[in-house]
Design a protein around this motif. Structure first.
Motif, PDB file in Angstrom:
ATOM      1  N   ALA A  30       0.831  -1.210   0.000  1.00  0.00           N
ATOM      2  CA  ALA A  30       0.000   0.000   0.000  1.00  0.00           C
ATOM      3  C   ALA A  30       0.862   1.255   0.000  1.00  0.00           C
ATOM      4  CB  ALA A  30      -0.941  -0.001   1.203  1.00  0.00           C
ATOM      5  N   LEU A  31       2.066   1.148   0.561  1.00  0.00           N
ATOM      6  CA  LEU A  31       2.999   2.273   0.567  1.00  0.00           C
ATOM      7  C   LEU A  31       3.593   2.509  -0.818  1.00  0.00           C
ATOM      8  CD1 LEU A  31       4.532   4.442   2.159  1.00  0.00           C
ATOM      9  CD2 LEU A  31       6.135   2.677   2.862  1.00  0.00           C
ATOM     10  N   GLY A  32       3.503   1.507  -1.690  1.00  0.00           N
ATOM     11  CA  GLY A  32       4.018   1.646  -3.050  1.00  0.00           C
ATOM     12  C   GLY A  32       5.182   0.732  -3.373  1.00  0.00           C
ATOM     13  N   MET A  33       5.578  -0.100  -2.396  1.00  0.00           N
ATOM     14  CA  MET A  33       6.668  -1.040  -2.657  1.00  0.00           C
ATOM     15  C   MET A  33       6.130  -2.235  -3.434  1.00  0.00           C
ATOM     16  SD  MET A  33       8.938  -0.896   0.812  1.00  0.00           S
ATOM     17  CE  MET A  33      10.456  -1.360  -0.025  1.00  0.00           C
ATOM     18  N   GLU A  34       7.015  -2.942  -4.100  1.00  0.00           N
ATOM     19  CA  GLU A  34       6.636  -4.099  -4.904  1.00  0.00           C
ATOM     20  C   GLU A  34       7.240  -5.355  -4.301  1.00  0.00           C
ATOM     21  OE1 GLU A  34       8.205  -3.095  -8.734  1.00  0.00           O
ATOM     22  OE2 GLU A  34       7.139  -1.184  -8.757  1.00  0.00           O
ATOM     23  N   LEU A  35       6.461  -6.433  -4.280  1.00  0.00           N
ATOM     24  CA  LEU A  35       6.957  -7.717  -3.789  1.00  0.00           C
ATOM     25  C   LEU A  35       7.895  -8.292  -4.837  1.00  0.00           C
ATOM     26  CD1 LEU A  35       6.908  -9.980  -1.667  1.00  0.00           C
ATOM     27  CD2 LEU A  35       4.942 -10.938  -2.902  1.00  0.00           C
ATOM     28  N   GLU A  36       9.166  -8.414  -4.476  1.00  0.00           N
ATOM     29  CA  GLU A  36      10.165  -8.956  -5.405  1.00  0.00           C
ATOM     30  C   GLU A  36      10.199 -10.476  -5.345  1.00  0.00           C
ATOM     31  OE1 GLU A  36      14.176  -7.046  -6.268  1.00  0.00           O
ATOM     32  OE2 GLU A  36      14.696  -8.664  -4.877  1.00  0.00           O
ATOM     33  N   GLY A  37       9.970 -11.042  -4.169  1.00  0.00           N
ATOM     34  CA  GLY A  37       9.983 -12.490  -4.032  1.00  0.00           C
ATOM     35  C   GLY A  37       9.790 -12.916  -2.598  1.00  0.00           C
ATOM     36  N   GLU A  38       9.489 -14.201  -2.433  1.00  0.00           N
ATOM     37  CA  GLU A  38       9.304 -14.782  -1.115  1.00  0.00           C
ATOM     38  C   GLU A  38      10.120 -16.061  -1.044  1.00  0.00           C
ATOM     39  OE1 GLU A  38       4.957 -13.992   0.419  1.00  0.00           O
ATOM     40  OE2 GLU A  38       4.870 -14.698  -1.659  1.00  0.00           O
ATOM     41  N   ALA A  39      10.548 -16.429   0.163  1.00  0.00           N
ATOM     42  CA  ALA A  39      11.331 -17.649   0.328  1.00  0.00           C
ATOM     43  C   ALA A  39      11.192 -18.170   1.748  1.00  0.00           C
ATOM     44  CB  ALA A  39      12.804 -17.381   0.019  1.00  0.00           C
ATOM     45  N   ARG A  40      11.458 -19.443   1.883  1.00  0.00           N
ATOM     46  CA  ARG A  40      11.587 -20.079   3.190  1.00  0.00           C
ATOM     47  C   ARG A  40      13.073 -20.188   3.469  1.00  0.00           C
ATOM     48  NH1 ARG A  40       7.149 -20.314   5.634  1.00  0.00           N
ATOM     49  NH2 ARG A  40       5.323 -21.217   4.701  1.00  0.00           N
ATOM     50  N   ILE A  41      13.473 -19.820   4.671  1.00  0.00           N
ATOM     51  CA  ILE A  41      14.882 -19.863   5.064  1.00  0.00           C
ATOM     52  C   ILE A  41      14.999 -20.798   6.257  1.00  0.00           C
ATOM     53  CG2 ILE A  41      16.878 -18.522   5.800  1.00  0.00           C
ATOM     54  CD1 ILE A  41      15.814 -17.730   3.010  1.00  0.00           C
ATOM     55  N   GLU A  42      15.820 -21.833   6.121  1.00  0.00           N
ATOM     56  CA  GLU A  42      16.042 -22.764   7.216  1.00  0.00           C
ATOM     57  C   GLU A  42      17.279 -23.590   6.919  1.00  0.00           C
ATOM     58  OE1 GLU A  42      13.174 -26.470   6.329  1.00  0.00           O
ATOM     59  OE2 GLU A  42      12.099 -24.614   6.780  1.00  0.00           O
ATOM     60  N   GLY A  43      17.744 -24.300   7.928  1.00  0.00           N
ATOM     61  CA  GLY A  43      18.871 -25.193   7.741  1.00  0.00           C
ATOM     62  C   GLY A  43      20.159 -24.678   8.346  1.00  0.00           C
ATOM     63  N   ALA A  44      21.220 -25.437   8.103  1.00  0.00           N
ATOM     64  CA  ALA A  44      22.521 -25.192   8.734  1.00  0.00           C
ATOM     65  C   ALA A  44      23.102 -23.823   8.393  1.00  0.00           C
ATOM     66  CB  ALA A  44      23.508 -26.296   8.348  1.00  0.00           C
ATOM     67  N   VAL A  45      22.970 -23.377   7.147  1.00  0.00           N
ATOM     68  CA  VAL A  45      23.540 -22.082   6.770  1.00  0.00           C
ATOM     69  C   VAL A  45      22.864 -20.958   7.552  1.00  0.00           C
ATOM     70  CG1 VAL A  45      23.839 -20.424   4.889  1.00  0.00           C
ATOM     71  CG2 VAL A  45      24.278 -22.849   4.484  1.00  0.00           C
ATOM     72  N   ALA A  46      21.533 -20.990   7.630  1.00  0.00           N
ATOM     73  CA  ALA A  46      20.803 -19.972   8.395  1.00  0.00           C
ATOM     74  C   ALA A  46      21.174 -20.036   9.872  1.00  0.00           C
ATOM     75  CB  ALA A  46      19.299 -20.156   8.216  1.00  0.00           C
ATOM     76  N   ASP A  47      21.277 -21.245  10.421  1.00  0.00           N
ATOM     77  CA  ASP A  47      21.654 -21.396  11.834  1.00  0.00           C
ATOM     78  C   ASP A  47      23.017 -20.770  12.094  1.00  0.00           C
ATOM     79  OD1 ASP A  47      19.305 -22.832  12.123  1.00  0.00           O
ATOM     80  OD2 ASP A  47      20.274 -24.729  12.645  1.00  0.00           O
ATOM     81  N   ARG A  48      23.991 -21.071  11.230  1.00  0.00           N
ATOM     82  CA  ARG A  48      25.351 -20.551  11.431  1.00  0.00           C
ATOM     83  C   ARG A  48      25.393 -19.036  11.254  1.00  0.00           C
ATOM     84  NH1 ARG A  48      26.762 -25.050   8.328  1.00  0.00           N
ATOM     85  NH2 ARG A  48      27.371 -23.769   6.554  1.00  0.00           N
TER      86      ARG A  48
END
Length: 144
Positions: free
Chosen positions: A20-38
């Motif tokens: 509503a502010l005028g920004m555009e959704l560029e993408g969505e993702a799920r983040i999980e796993g060892a890389v995110a933990d570290r």
């Protein structure tokens, strides 16, 4: 700078607010796993993100909803504007009154009132989803 990340409790509401502010959704993702933990220094990270882009393509806002571990609330839920740390994002808008009206339909509330800075800007602060403070600036003249 690539982006600013904001942790939210309702990702869908935050995406709707910033759209509503005028920004555009560029993408969505799920983040999980060892890389995110570290990277985050946490165990068992499961999160969902939505990357929002400004209309000019130069700015990005990463909205993050943590499913595990649950988001921490070390500070008051609605901290005042003079709280230490990163707490607000400012956007330039073409029509301040129209933008405020659109954002109010998504639960935004003015923190104070619309103020005028010299003959250059109309400014305000709004509280948005998850207590985020969003500042708006409408240029109305030249800065002296």
């Amino acid at each position: 700078m690539d982006n600013v990340a904001v942790v939210v409790d309702d990702l869908e509401a935050a995406v709707a607010f910033f759209t509503a502010l005028g920004m555009e959704l560029e993408g969505e993702a799920r983040i999980e796993g060892a890389v995110a933990d570290r990277m985050l220094g946490l165990d068992g990270v499961r999160s969902a993100i939505a990357m929002m882009r400004t209309p000019d393509g130069h700015g990005k806002l990463e909205l993050t909803k943590f499913h595990a571990p649950a988001a921490a609330t070390a500070a008051p839920l609605d901290p005042p504007p003079h709280t230490l740390g990163l707490h607000r994002v400012m956007f330039a808008v073409d029509d301040l009154d129209d933008t405020i009206a659109r954002l109010r339909r998504h639960g935004a509330e003015l923190l104070g009132e619309v103020a005028r800075y010299e003959d250059a800007y109309r400014l305000c602060n709004l509280r948005g989803p998850s207590g985020i403070i969003v500042a708006l600036a409408e240029r109305i003249g030249q800065v002296s």
